[in-house]
Design an enzyme around this catalytic site. Sequence first.
Site, PDB file in Angstrom:
ATOM      1  N   LYS A   1       0.980  -1.233  -0.522  1.00  0.00           N
ATOM      2  CA  LYS A   1       0.253  -0.081  -0.211  1.00  0.00           C
ATOM      3  C   LYS A   1       0.394   1.261  -0.240  1.00  0.00           C
ATOM      4  CE  LYS A   1      -2.730  -3.536   0.279  1.00  0.00           C
ATOM      5  NZ  LYS A   1      -3.975  -3.415  -0.236  1.00  0.00           N
TER       6      LYS A   1
HETATM    7  C1  LIG Z   1      -4.816  -4.924   0.394  1.00  0.00           C
HETATM    8  C2  LIG Z   1      -6.781  -5.237   0.873  1.00  0.00           C
HETATM    9  C3  LIG Z   1      -6.682  -5.087   2.059  1.00  0.00           C
HETATM   10  C4  LIG Z   1      -6.186  -6.077   3.249  1.00  0.00           C
HETATM   11  O1  LIG Z   1      -5.374  -5.417   3.653  1.00  0.00           O
HETATM   12  P1  LIG Z   1      -4.570  -5.703   4.861  1.00  0.00           P
HETATM   13  O2  LIG Z   1      -3.516  -4.715   5.574  1.00  0.00           O
HETATM   14  O3  LIG Z   1      -3.216  -6.904   4.012  1.00  0.00           O
HETATM   15  O4  LIG Z   1      -5.316  -6.812   5.207  1.00  0.00           O
HETATM   16  C5  LIG Z   1      -8.656  -5.517   1.696  1.00  0.00           C
HETATM   17  N1  LIG Z   1      -9.257  -4.679   1.074  1.00  0.00           N
HETATM   18  C6  LIG Z   1      -8.397  -4.140  -0.626  1.00  0.00           C
HETATM   19  C7  LIG Z   1      -9.474  -3.925  -0.772  1.00  0.00           C
HETATM   20  C8  LIG Z   1      -7.330  -4.322  -0.599  1.00  0.00           C
HETATM   21  O5  LIG Z   1      -6.227  -3.831  -1.329  1.00  0.00           O
END
Ligand SMILES: *Cc1c(COP(=O)(O)O)cnc(C)c1O
Length: 182
Positions: free
Chosen positions: A152
Site C-alpha cells: 500500500k
Molecule cells: C490490501 C487490501 C486489503 C487487505 O489489507 P491488509 O492490511 O493486508 O489486511 C483489503 N482490501 C483491499 C481493497 C485491499 O487492497
Amino acid sequence: GENVKKFAHKLGVEVGAKHTFLTTSATTALWVSLKALGIQANDEVAISDFSFPATANVVEDLRAKPVFVDVNFDTFNMNVDDLISKITKKTKAVIFVDAFGNPTGLHEIKDICDDHGIPLVEDAACALGSGEYDIPCGKISDITCFSFHPRKLLCTGEGGAITTDNDELAKWLESRLLHGAN
Ligand SMILES: *Cc1c(COP(=O)(O)O)cnc(C)c1O
C-alpha cells in the site's frame, strides 16, 4: 507504545476523523468494524464485487452473507442501482471499496445507506490521502478501514487503521481493541 499513539493521532488529523484506532491489518480493521456494528450469522452485508478477497472473507468469517454488488465499468466502484436492487431487510451493512484507492461515487452510496438506515463501512485499504469533493477518505463513511501493508501507499510492515466520527462505535472499539485494558 508512544509511537503508536503518535501515529494514530497524526492519521486522525490527516483525515479529519474524530476517532482513530490502529489494528494489525486492514483485514482486522474490517473484521472488528463488522463486529462493532453487531454483524452476526445470517445477516447480509452488501459489498463491491471487485476487490481483494479480504472484503468478503471477513463477512464469511462472521457467518454472515456477502451479497455482491456490481461495479461501474468507468470507476470500478459500487453501482448505485445494483446496490438498491440488492438491499433487503437482512442487509445490516454495506462495504464500499475504493478501487485502486479511488473513492468516486462514495457520497452517492452514503446517501443510499443513510436513506435505508444501513451503516456504511469503507474498505479504504489503498485510499489513504484520497477523497471525494475535497473530503478525505476516513471522514465520509461511518467507519473507514486503511491498510499499511507493504503493497500500500504507506507501510508499517503490516498494519491497519479504523477511523470514525461515531462516539458509540469508538467507545466499543476502544474497549475491545485493547481487551478492555484501557
Ligand atoms: C490490501 C487490501 C486489503 C487487505 O489489507 P491488509 O492490511 O493486508 O489486511 C483489503 N482490501 C483491499 C481493497 C485491499 O487492497
